[in-house]
Write an enzyme that holds these catalytic residues in place. Structure first.
Site, PDB file in Angstrom:
ATOM      1  N   SER A  90     106.897  66.340 166.742  1.00 51.74           N
ATOM      2  CA  SER A  90     107.544  65.225 166.052  1.00 51.74           C
ATOM      3  C   SER A  90     107.106  63.935 166.723  1.00 51.74           C
ATOM      4  O   SER A  90     107.055  63.855 167.961  1.00 51.74           O
ATOM      5  CB  SER A  90     109.065  65.354 166.109  1.00 51.74           C
ATOM      6  OG  SER A  90     109.666  64.319 165.362  1.00 51.74           O
ATOM      7  N   GLU A  91     106.780  62.925 165.913  1.00 55.46           N
ATOM      8  CA  GLU A  91     106.156  61.720 166.455  1.00 55.46           C
ATOM      9  C   GLU A  91     107.053  60.930 167.386  1.00 55.46           C
ATOM     10  O   GLU A  91     106.577  60.078 168.145  1.00 55.46           O
ATOM     11  CB  GLU A  91     105.656  60.826 165.319  1.00 55.46           C
ATOM     12  CG  GLU A  91     106.746  60.236 164.459  1.00 55.46           C
ATOM     13  CD  GLU A  91     106.197  59.687 163.150  1.00 55.46           C
ATOM     14  OE1 GLU A  91     106.279  58.464 162.963  1.00 55.46           O
ATOM     15  OE2 GLU A  91     105.700  60.471 162.325  1.00 55.46           O
TER      16      GLU A  91
END
Length: 216
Positions: free
Chosen positions: A51-52
């Site tokens: 997840s960024e």
């Protein structure tokens, strides 16, 4: 005109995407519909979700009552962390994304062109809030960019277009489009059919999209 086709639900679409993710892949799931893919990864396969906002080894959504709102994905939804998972600085996360370390990213879209141009951060409407986030970094940084979306807008207009009219996120970056009616490949020669939902035929799909589609 054939109207007897069965549209994929959002979870059926997520399961269809999950089925194509290979064992051992490092994958980023974009905000919105793509986050559902985490709940449908086949048992027995090892897929590492990134997840960024700085998570590696993200698991499925927690059960009701088990949420930890200090552990969220980029869409601010509570998630779980698998054994061996980690969380880290945002800058390290973007280095992963930009450095070609992700095998696949799955993103939503407003439009995708036949050759894989992606528009997913703005419709260009006056007063619209820009929402590019890390999409540009993912679109060109991942080894494969897949789009997951409804084929048509609420007005019945195809989101798959000959040329994007919305501001671009990336050029020729999308390899596959997973939609509620069909799965398509974007190639330099145009669209190629991968599969159709039950009851849909190629002629009807071409009518809805308004573009030629090469058969599988």
């Amino acid at each position: 005109m054939n109207m007897n086709y069965l549209q994929r639900s959002k979870d059926q679409l997520a399961a269809r995407v999950a089925r194509d993710i290979h064992d051992g892949a490092y994958v980023n799931l974009g905000i919105g519909m793509p986050t559902r893919v985490a709940n449908h990864l086949p048992a027995g396969t090892e897929v590492v979700l990134q997840s960024e906002n700085g998570i590696l080894g993200m698991g499925p959504a927690p059960e009701a009552g088990g949420e930890d709102f200090d552990l969220i994905n980029a869409g601010k939804q509570p998630v779980t962390l698998l054994k061996g998972g980690a969380y880290f600085h945002h800058a390290d996360s973007f280095s992963m994304m930009r450095g070609g370390h992700l095998d696949i990213c799955v993103l939503g879209a407003f439009q995708v062109s036949v050759t894989g141009d992606l528009a997913n951060w703005s419709t260009g409407e006056p007063g619209a809030i820009p929402a590019v986030g890390g999409a540009m970094d993912l679109a060109i940084g991942a080894k494969q960019t897949w789009v997951m979306m409804d084929l048509l807008t609420k007005q019945g207009v195809s989101k798959v277009v000959e040329r994007c009219t919305y501001p671009l996120t990336g050029i020729a970056c999308v390899k596959r489009i997973y939609s509620d009616l069909a799965t398509l490949a974007c190639t330099p020669q145009g669209l190629r059919l991968i599969d159709l939902v039950e009851g849909m035929d190629l002629g009807e799909l071409e009518r809805l999209v308004g573009l030629p589609i090469a058969s599988a």
